[in-house]
Design an enzyme around this catalytic site. Sequence first.
Site, short mmCIF file in Angstrom:
data_model
loop_
_atom_site.label_atom_id
_atom_site.label_comp_id
_atom_site.label_asym_id
_atom_site.label_seq_id
_atom_site.Cartn_x
_atom_site.Cartn_y
_atom_site.Cartn_z
N GLU A 94 0.82 -1.22 0.00
CA GLU A 94 0.00 0.00 0.00
C GLU A 94 0.85 1.26 0.00
O GLU A 94 0.44 2.31 -0.50
CB GLU A 94 -0.94 0.01 1.21
CG GLU A 94 -2.39 -0.14 0.82
CD GLU A 94 -3.37 -0.06 1.98
OE1 GLU A 94 -3.03 0.39 3.09
OE2 GLU A 94 -4.52 -0.49 1.78
N LYS A 122 -14.15 1.04 -3.77
CA LYS A 122 -15.03 1.38 -2.66
C LYS A 122 -16.27 2.12 -3.19
O LYS A 122 -17.40 1.83 -2.81
CB LYS A 122 -14.25 2.31 -1.71
CG LYS A 122 -14.48 2.03 -0.25
CD LYS A 122 -13.79 3.07 0.63
CE LYS A 122 -12.38 2.69 1.04
NZ LYS A 122 -11.77 3.67 1.97
N HIS A 140 8.12 -27.45 0.27
CA HIS A 140 7.37 -28.49 -0.43
C HIS A 140 6.26 -27.92 -1.28
O HIS A 140 5.30 -28.61 -1.62
CB HIS A 140 6.80 -29.48 0.59
CG HIS A 140 7.87 -30.20 1.37
ND1 HIS A 140 8.25 -31.48 1.07
CD2 HIS A 140 8.65 -29.81 2.40
CE1 HIS A 140 9.22 -31.86 1.89
NE2 HIS A 140 9.47 -30.85 2.71
#
Lengths: 463, 463
Positions: free
Chosen positions: B290, B433, B319
């Site tokens: 950010e 938003k 793994h």
Amino acid sequence: MNTLRFDFTNVLADAVGPKHGLTEAELAAITGPSRQALARVQARRDADLRWLDLPYQADVLSAIESFAASVRGRFDNVVVCGIGGSALGTIALHAALNAPTHDLAPTGGIPRLFVLDNVDPDWIADVLGRLDPARTLVNVISKSGGTAETMSQFLIFRDRLVKALGEEAHREHLVVTTDEHKGVLREIVEREGYASFVVPDGVGGRFSVLSPVGLLPAALVGIDVRELLAGAAYMDQRCRVEAFDENPAQVHAAVQYLMQTAKQKPIAVTFAYSHRLRLAADWYAQLLAESIGKRADRDGNDVFAGPTPVRAVGVTDQHSQVQLYVEGPFDKWFTLLSVERPERTLEIPHAFADLEGVAYLGGRDMGELFHAERDGTRIALTEAGRPNATLSLERVDAHGLGQLIQMLEVSVAIMGEHYGVDAFDQPGVEAGKIAAYALMGRAGYEERRAAIEAASGRAPRVV
Amino acid sequence: MNTLRFDFTNVLADAVGPKHGLTEAELAAITGPSRQALARVQARRDADLRWLDLPYQADVLSAIESFAASVRGRFDNVVVCGIGGSALGTIALHAALNAPTHDLAPTGGIPRLFVLDNVDPDWIADVLGRLDPARTLVNVISKSGGTAETMSQFLIFRDRLVKALGEEAHREHLVVTTDEHKGVLREIVEREGYASFVVPDGVGGRFSVLSPVGLLPAALVGIDVRELLAGAAYMDQRCRVEAFDENPAQVHAAVQYLMQTAKQKPIAVTFAYSHRLRLAADWYAQLLAESIGKRADRDGNDVFAGPTPVRAVGVTDQHSQVQLYVEGPFDKWFTLLSVERPERTLEIPHAFADLEGVAYLGGRDMGELFHAERDGTRIALTEAGRPNATLSLERVDAHGLGQLIQMLEVSVAIMGEHYGVDAFDQPGVEAGKIAAYALMGRAGYEERRAAIEAASGRAPRVV
């Protein structure tokens, strides 16, 4: 019916422009190679790619269901000692199909599940101290029987069980999943008489979740493994279809390949808009990274191939990673995992009606907000020229998970053909393993140890 | 003393060659700009970068300790309603400083912690159903008071508390952390008389863990917040040092910047070789992404800057991701998080002495295996030409975590200067938003909604 859908509208040039999105010409050009890739993969079905047929193992399924039924009610805890492909599928299934807080307060006679895919003593010792051996079943999983992490855990849990329950009774608390004939673990099974299941040949670790590796622990925690395999079988049929446009594995693999090679997007973000599916992204991250991340192509030329999987969770990462996703480098493409119908409803009550900043939320279901945020993110990514697809299920159930698993496995196999690499080996993990053996002083690795010690003369730079 | 160390030996050309590693000339060239960057950051300490001084807030610390003491023993559950910067630091601290299985079976009178940083109804409804309101304390955290996710949760939990405990008594179960004067949440605090704490000005969400945002929940789950701030204060002093070589934030920021710009490594992998520190990587992923992920530089030119953080866990991801890390594209650099002394010991018992495949493990501590694998991975990465650094603590404690947090925050602020971007805004999250508000039908967003509906005429492509 709950059918997996792959919506690739927003990876197309129409949505994000031709610099970042795929043109119809690019898609048309890959249909031929894609069909050939699929044919090569399917031709190996009866030879070395036996994992393709895992959906159809009726005998194994019955044996697992019988075993799970035989121990029902006897255990509060199931512990899986396994790592990588022996852990990630099971973790994903449990998170998707049992209640999110199941392990805090188990209900319905279903045990807690602990998948111990690490050897940090701070974690393992803590778990060990919490479990009543008398109420614990341990499933040790290693194809080779040589996995150091898993075998260490086995020795520790075995010792604890023997001390608490005695040499005889401890055997009822161990079940082993390993190779049918070979390896230390199979030898131990035969000496000790543990119950056991088989990791079949032609089923590599990261393709093994639908074998006893994933099915047994799933069945032990109450997951409908029959439905899981039915979903996988249904998807297997869809993934055999020759027509590019009708086969989700063909389209998915082509989009991943073209995003990296034609559109220079080395980062593949799996953005799970579902708390239940968030750990499926970890399972897929192994499948993708270990299968395609290869130094050499099949002719032995250095290619240093492979997309880098990144795992994100919606809406959580809207407040963490989305700033970068929308404004940062154009080096990513996105796959949203989406669930159209949440299982639960949760109404947001009306309150503080005079305060507009909260009043608009009153009376809505939380699921509406969740979906509005998902759609808002999809719109923002698209408008910023960031290609994004959506893999969606109508709801999260065993059938849908089976579809998702089978589709992504076939897709990655097809990708291997596009990228020109062997999708089924993992030569790059050997070097670290050998160095660790050498540092542990294991017999046969003395030379490597001496070489490491000789090389470590570099002056450290530390602040 | 438990001192944070940054070992950058293996990011140097000496270790991985000049194509992928930093030369002494490159390091020398950045010391001047680095000193200037530090000076610019420190000059804003008393102005807009007030988070730099969070280690020294004696009054706030006392108020938090008093509040935590006053509710001790009254609650079994602490619920945080918060997201992004209001959640990630708290999650990291709890995972690092309380026992890994703490929430399964709380001990020592310390409540369980639920940090609800999502709005998936399948998760939130499940958590809600498990909690006894009479034994639950809810901490609602939002600087602006306008965060839709957090305010929805607040309305739901408030309603549940009022119904269970009554209008009067429910107030004892809510504590709010928000702006001192502004916003809906402050207005609600005043109407309802909830206990409250302040998110100070000059402290953005991702830099707020050492404010009441992180300190209050940390104190409520028994974390020594005084030690946490002492560690941060100690590190603040180290991070003021002008000499490049003696200031870990200067070196860390320079390495990140040079790895991306001089060595073309856009991916920054945080590889936590510590179960306890694995979630600190999530906190740092927000801080880095950010802060630096920005479209425009400070002059308004398009730069599309920003490293992509990737979170890995050792040995688990050996793994899963290490195949890609060792053999894939040279587009990554690695920071191992390491703990030299695990808290717990766990001896691997001797057994099956005739089977070499397990016998070499007997008698070793699991921590030895853990460290051998970490070192093996470090060797393998280095030998494959993959630059890797190590951030290490002697042990995981509150003082060490305070150091880690402060160092990385200062480092990211310095990075902002190197990259030439504003590290303290997040303009890219607005679009999504606003689209979500429009889709929710919020007043004032009708025009946006109409535009979205008009644009959504694109024919979907789905398989």
